[in-house]
Design a protein around this motif. Structure first.
Motif, PDB file in Angstrom:
ATOM      1  N   PRO A   1       7.019  -1.919   0.938  1.00 42.66           N
ATOM      2  CA  PRO A   1       6.622  -2.407   2.265  1.00 42.66           C
ATOM      3  C   PRO A   1       5.139  -2.225   2.546  1.00 42.66           C
ATOM      4  CG  PRO A   1       8.659  -1.133   2.424  1.00 42.66           C
ATOM      5  CD  PRO A   1       8.148  -0.965   1.025  1.00 42.66           C
ATOM      6  N   ARG A   2       4.505  -1.261   1.880  1.00 42.05           N
ATOM      7  CA  ARG A   2       3.088  -1.020   2.123  1.00 42.05           C
ATOM      8  C   ARG A   2       2.193  -2.136   1.583  1.00 42.05           C
ATOM      9  NH1 ARG A   2       3.311   5.093  -0.061  1.00 42.05           N
ATOM     10  NH2 ARG A   2       4.715   4.002  -1.476  1.00 42.05           N
ATOM     11  N   ILE A   3       2.746  -3.009   0.750  1.00 43.69           N
ATOM     12  CA  ILE A   3       1.987  -4.189   0.326  1.00 43.69           C
ATOM     13  C   ILE A   3       1.751  -5.104   1.530  1.00 43.69           C
ATOM     14  CG2 ILE A   3       1.968  -6.192  -1.200  1.00 43.69           C
ATOM     15  CD1 ILE A   3       1.699  -3.488  -2.609  1.00 43.69           C
ATOM     16  N   LEU A   4       2.718  -5.141   2.438  1.00 42.79           N
ATOM     17  CA  LEU A   4       2.580  -5.948   3.643  1.00 42.79           C
ATOM     18  C   LEU A   4       1.798  -5.203   4.721  1.00 42.79           C
ATOM     19  CD1 LEU A   4       6.175  -7.481   3.827  1.00 42.79           C
ATOM     20  CD2 LEU A   4       4.115  -8.446   2.775  1.00 42.79           C
ATOM     21  N   LEU A   5       2.046  -3.897   4.846  1.00 43.53           N
ATOM     22  CA  LEU A   5       1.274  -3.071   5.773  1.00 43.53           C
ATOM     23  C   LEU A   5       0.043  -2.567   5.030  1.00 43.53           C
ATOM     24  CD1 LEU A   5       4.232  -1.135   7.447  1.00 43.53           C
ATOM     25  CD2 LEU A   5       2.956  -3.076   8.362  1.00 43.53           C
ATOM     26  N   SER A   6      -0.934  -3.445   4.899  1.00 51.05           N
ATOM     27  CA  SER A   6      -2.038  -3.242   3.961  1.00 51.05           C
ATOM     28  C   SER A   6      -2.866  -1.999   4.239  1.00 51.05           C
ATOM     29  CB  SER A   6      -2.956  -4.471   3.969  1.00 51.05           C
ATOM     30  OG  SER A   6      -3.341  -4.799   5.291  1.00 51.05           O
ATOM     31  N   GLY A   7      -2.812  -1.478   5.456  1.00 56.17           N
ATOM     32  CA  GLY A   7      -3.576  -0.273   5.743  1.00 56.17           C
ATOM     33  C   GLY A   7      -3.087   0.940   4.983  1.00 56.17           C
ATOM     34  N   TYR A   8      -1.868   0.851   4.449  1.00 61.73           N
ATOM     35  CA  TYR A   8      -1.295   1.970   3.698  1.00 61.73           C
ATOM     36  C   TYR A   8      -1.243   1.704   2.199  1.00 61.73           C
ATOM     37  CZ  TYR A   8       0.282   2.879   8.470  1.00 61.73           C
ATOM     38  OH  TYR A   8       0.331   3.066   9.829  1.00 61.73           O
ATOM     39  N   VAL A   9      -1.907   0.669   1.744  1.00 67.61           N
ATOM     40  CA  VAL A   9      -1.828   0.326   0.323  1.00 67.61           C
ATOM     41  C   VAL A   9      -2.554   1.369  -0.531  1.00 67.61           C
ATOM     42  CG1 VAL A   9      -3.917  -1.097   0.105  1.00 67.61           C
ATOM     43  CG2 VAL A   9      -1.871  -1.664  -1.241  1.00 67.61           C
ATOM     44  N   ASP A  10      -3.499   2.117   0.056  1.00 70.36           N
ATOM     45  CA  ASP A  10      -4.151   3.177  -0.709  1.00 70.36           C
ATOM     46  C   ASP A  10      -3.160   4.287  -1.047  1.00 70.36           C
ATOM     47  OD1 ASP A  10      -3.946   3.890   1.972  1.00 70.36           O
ATOM     48  OD2 ASP A  10      -6.000   4.642   2.135  1.00 70.36           O
ATOM     49  N   ARG A  11      -2.293   4.613  -0.093  1.00 71.85           N
ATOM     50  CA  ARG A  11      -1.274   5.629  -0.356  1.00 71.85           C
ATOM     51  C   ARG A  11      -0.286   5.128  -1.404  1.00 71.85           C
ATOM     52  NH1 ARG A  11      -0.194  11.203   0.701  1.00 71.85           N
ATOM     53  NH2 ARG A  11       1.455  11.382  -0.844  1.00 71.85           N
ATOM     54  N   TYR A  12       0.037   3.847  -1.336  1.00 70.84           N
ATOM     55  CA  TYR A  12       0.915   3.245  -2.339  1.00 70.84           C
ATOM     56  C   TYR A  12       0.284   3.360  -3.728  1.00 70.84           C
ATOM     57  CZ  TYR A  12       2.937  -0.539  -5.154  1.00 70.84           C
ATOM     58  OH  TYR A  12       3.481  -1.277  -6.170  1.00 70.84           O
ATOM     59  N   ALA A  13      -1.012   3.030  -3.825  1.00 68.93           N
ATOM     60  CA  ALA A  13      -1.709   3.125  -5.113  1.00 68.93           C
ATOM     61  C   ALA A  13      -1.708   4.570  -5.611  1.00 68.93           C
ATOM     62  CB  ALA A  13      -3.130   2.603  -4.971  1.00 68.93           C
ATOM     63  N   PHE A  14      -1.898   5.522  -4.705  1.00 71.74           N
ATOM     64  CA  PHE A  14      -1.884   6.937  -5.084  1.00 71.74           C
ATOM     65  C   PHE A  14      -0.503   7.337  -5.610  1.00 71.74           C
ATOM     66  CE2 PHE A  14      -0.980  11.367  -4.033  1.00 71.74           C
ATOM     67  CZ  PHE A  14      -2.047  12.021  -4.645  1.00 71.74           C
ATOM     68  N   ASP A  15       0.541   6.951  -4.886  1.00 73.99           N
ATOM     69  CA  ASP A  15       1.900   7.330  -5.289  1.00 73.99           C
ATOM     70  C   ASP A  15       2.288   6.731  -6.637  1.00 73.99           C
ATOM     71  OD1 ASP A  15       2.171   8.751  -2.958  1.00 73.99           O
ATOM     72  OD2 ASP A  15       3.306   7.195  -1.897  1.00 73.99           O
ATOM     73  N   GLU A  16       1.697   5.584  -6.973  1.00 75.61           N
ATOM     74  CA  GLU A  16       1.991   4.935  -8.249  1.00 75.61           C
ATOM     75  C   GLU A  16       1.038   5.386  -9.362  1.00 75.61           C
ATOM     76  OE1 GLU A  16       4.583   3.012  -8.972  1.00 75.61           O
ATOM     77  OE2 GLU A  16       5.285   3.422  -6.932  1.00 75.61           O
ATOM     78  N   GLY A  17       0.219   6.403  -9.093  1.00 76.92           N
ATOM     79  CA  GLY A  17      -0.712   6.909 -10.099  1.00 76.92           C
ATOM     80  C   GLY A  17      -1.874   5.969 -10.366  1.00 76.92           C
ATOM     81  N   GLY A  18      -2.206   5.132  -9.377  1.00 80.82           N
ATOM     82  CA  GLY A  18      -3.243   4.126  -9.590  1.00 80.82           C
ATOM     83  C   GLY A  18      -4.640   4.535  -9.179  1.00 80.82           C
ATOM     84  N   LEU A  19      -4.776   5.722  -8.531  1.00 83.71           N
ATOM     85  CA  LEU A  19      -6.100   6.188  -8.134  1.00 83.71           C
ATOM     86  C   LEU A  19      -6.578   7.282  -9.084  1.00 83.71           C
ATOM     87  CD1 LEU A  19      -5.768   6.337  -4.230  1.00 83.71           C
ATOM     88  CD2 LEU A  19      -6.441   4.419  -5.699  1.00 83.71           C
ATOM     89  N   VAL A  20      -7.876   7.569  -9.029  1.00 84.80           N
ATOM     90  CA  VAL A  20      -8.457   8.569  -9.925  1.00 84.80           C
ATOM     91  C   VAL A  20      -7.690   9.886  -9.792  1.00 84.80           C
ATOM     92  CG1 VAL A  20     -10.167   9.252  -8.176  1.00 84.80           C
ATOM     93  CG2 VAL A  20     -10.608   9.696 -10.586  1.00 84.80           C
ATOM     94  N   PRO A  21      -7.282  10.501 -10.903  1.00 83.82           N
ATOM     95  CA  PRO A  21      -6.436  11.706 -10.833  1.00 83.82           C
ATOM     96  C   PRO A  21      -7.250  12.953 -10.504  1.00 83.82           C
ATOM     97  CG  PRO A  21      -6.886  11.145 -13.118  1.00 83.82           C
ATOM     98  CD  PRO A  21      -7.500  10.046 -12.290  1.00 83.82           C
ATOM     99  N   GLY A  22      -6.507  14.020 -10.154  1.00 83.31           N
ATOM    100  CA  GLY A  22      -7.140  15.320  -9.960  1.00 83.31           C
ATOM    101  C   GLY A  22      -7.482  15.652  -8.531  1.00 83.31           C
ATOM    102  N   TYR A  23      -7.131  14.783  -7.583  1.00 80.62           N
ATOM    103  CA  TYR A  23      -7.464  15.016  -6.169  1.00 80.62           C
ATOM    104  C   TYR A  23      -6.238  14.747  -5.310  1.00 80.62           C
ATOM    105  CZ  TYR A  23     -12.313  14.467  -7.792  1.00 80.62           C
ATOM    106  OH  TYR A  23     -13.502  14.574  -8.460  1.00 80.62           O
ATOM    107  N   PRO A  24      -6.021  15.557  -4.261  1.00 80.54           N
ATOM    108  CA  PRO A  24      -4.978  15.215  -3.286  1.00 80.54           C
ATOM    109  C   PRO A  24      -5.376  13.936  -2.545  1.00 80.54           C
ATOM    110  CG  PRO A  24      -5.755  17.487  -3.000  1.00 80.54           C
ATOM    111  CD  PRO A  24      -6.706  16.823  -3.941  1.00 80.54           C
TER     112      PRO A  24
END
Length: 339
Positions: A275-298
């Protein structure tokens, strides 16, 4: 059938009819001639007919009203289905040209890269440039979220970084006509065409943070070099297809975020829908949960340190804008050190 079930079905039917009537009303509103009073009259008349058609059938005047509403709905639907996207309109300056690309191995030549110098939210010195890139020198991909309507809605952009310090941003946008403004509601009823803009960061980031008052967050994506290269080429392919076959922008199914998701799925088919693909303001959290952001940081650290809004506003014109906004953004330290 029980009373509760019957009432539930009636309620669902009323809601479905109300939503359908609202959508048809939007078609009328956005596609009537550019005269506000006609839009108001036509939309009000159609809405009144639809509302009156929900009255009990025992009232003798209801059936003719329902017939009139059904005929009106059918005519509107036929009109909407007849609409076709076009590449031949008087476009707003910032979306007036389409990206053209020539690919020869790892070498890419682009025409109509936007490099405007903005002096107001909708005012700029227009400059369209040609650029050459070597995909073998592609070193990073960044996700930018620009918030313009609350925490749930953001415009998403993707920036590609090369080892000479240059960046190229791709942004899927509505292709507005001259004098036309964006409307999320209009995006549901084929009011706008789509365009893929390629731009310098000093143009497309700065206009949003400095002139349109938006808040922007920037994240380094965790993406292998070959996938980054494939994503870059996928953007070029989409730009070519839109240039060849114009398409309508759709607020729900074909917007700035769904385009990115669709392109990412071409290189990572297992990427799950969310659903966060549609609620685009939360797509960064989606990317984080899928391991898509730079690792090593909360995530909260990535989000806080990725807020580039103030750095963008403080960057002097003519300075290295891309370097200035990345100061302190996790995963981009090597970028700064390499220059």
């Amino acid at each position: 059938m029980g009373v509760v079930v019957k009432r539930s079905l009636v309620a669902l039917t009323v809601v479905a009819l109300a939503l359908a009537a609202a959508w048809l009303g939007l078609v009328v509103w956005f596609h009537m001639p550019k005269r506000a009073f006609l839009n108001v009259i036509a939309t009000t008349v159609f809405g009144t007919l639809c509302a009156a058609s929900l009255l009990p059938s025992r009232l003798g005047f209801v059936e003719p009203i329902r017939m009139a509403a059904a005929v009106g709905a059918a005519l509107i639907l036929v009109y909407w289905a007849s609409l076709r996207p076009s590449a031949d309109r008087t476009w707003a300056p910032d979306v007036a040209r389409t990206l053209q690309a020539t690919v020869d191995g790892s070498h890419v030549h682009l025409t109509n890269v936007r490099d405007f110098e903005w002096t107001g939210p909708e005012r700029a010195t227009e400059r369209w440039v040609e650029r050459d890139y070597d995909l073998d020198r592609l070193r990073g991909v960044d996700l930018a979220l620009s918030y313009w309507m609350g925490p749930a809605i953001a415009h998403t952009l993707v920036s590609f970084e090369f080892d000479d310090g240059r960046h190229l941003v791709f942004s899927a946008e509505i292709r507005r006509e001259k004098g036309e403004s964006f409307s999320a509601f209009g995006g549901f009823v084929r009011r706008f065409e789509s365009i893929l803009v390629a731009s310098e960061e000093d143009d497309i980031f700065r206009v949003r943070t400095n002139w349109r008052g938006e808040t922007m967050h920037l994240y380094r994506l965790r993406i292998p070099p070959q996938a980054a290269r494939a994503l870059f080429l996928a953007y070029l392919d989409r730009a070519e297809r839109l240039d060849r076959d114009p398409a309508f922008y759709n607020t729900l199914t074909s917007n700035c975020t769904t385009v990115i998701f669709d392109l990412m799925r071409t290189i990572s088919p297992g990427l799950p829908a969310d659903p966060r693909i549609l609620l685009s303001g939360y797509v960064d959290r989606y990317a984080f949960d899928e391991g898509g952001l730079v690792p090593g940081y909360p995530f909260d650290v990535l989000r806080r340190q990725g807020d580039i809004t103030q750095r963008a506003r403080q960057a002097d014109p003519g300075s290295d804008f891309s370097r200035a906004i990345r100061d302190g953004v996790p995963g981009m330290e090597s970028t700064r050190d390499a220059r």
